[in-house]
Design a protein around this motif. Structure first.
Motif: not given
Length: 133
Positions: A101-108, A124-133
């Motif tokens: 749900v949080l991941t923008p369209a066209g991204h992983e 612990a540290f968590v970083v969530i990255e959205a990468r273009p497909l």
């Protein structure tokens, strides 16, 4: 682009107390089989190994903004290691759905995780990255 960040600090002695008090019931409720097996291979640092993984679950739940509700459960968030040895998360169920749900369209979504401990603390540290497909 970074879409979420979460962190958590966990007391290793608190995890040891839960192990002492609830044993297998605590392990089964919170940790995946992979996480439990990893901890069993580290008898002298078992509680620290589990505390880092507990902190990772908390950090992810904060990053996605739900905590442990809205279908996100601790066992849906598992710490695994890449071939390089670097930790990351394996997500199932509600945790995977929330990330989708949080991941923008066209991204992983790519989850970055770092773990550390210095008795009596695990972090612990968590970083969530959205990468273009």
């Amino acid at each position: 682009m970074i879409i979420a960040i979460g962190s958590d600090l966990c007391n290793i002695e608190r995890i040891q107390s839960s192990l002492d008090r609830f044993g297998a019931r605590f392990l089964a409720r919170v940790f995946t089989e992979v996480e439990q097996a990893k901890a069993e291979r580290r008898p002298f640092t078992r509680a620290g190994t589990l505390a880092k993984r507990f902190a990772a679950k908390e950090a992810f739940s904060k990053a996605v903004g739900t905590g442990f509700k809205a279908g996100v459960f601790m066992k849906d968030i598992g710490v695994i290691n890449l071939k390089s040895g670097a930790p990351t998360l394996a997500l199932t169920g509600g945790a995977a759905a929330r990330l989708a749900v949080l991941t923008p369209a066209g991204h992983e979504a790519v989850v970055h995780l770092t773990l550390t401990d210095d008795h009596p603390w695990a972090q612990a540290f968590v970083v969530i990255e959205a990468r273009p497909l």
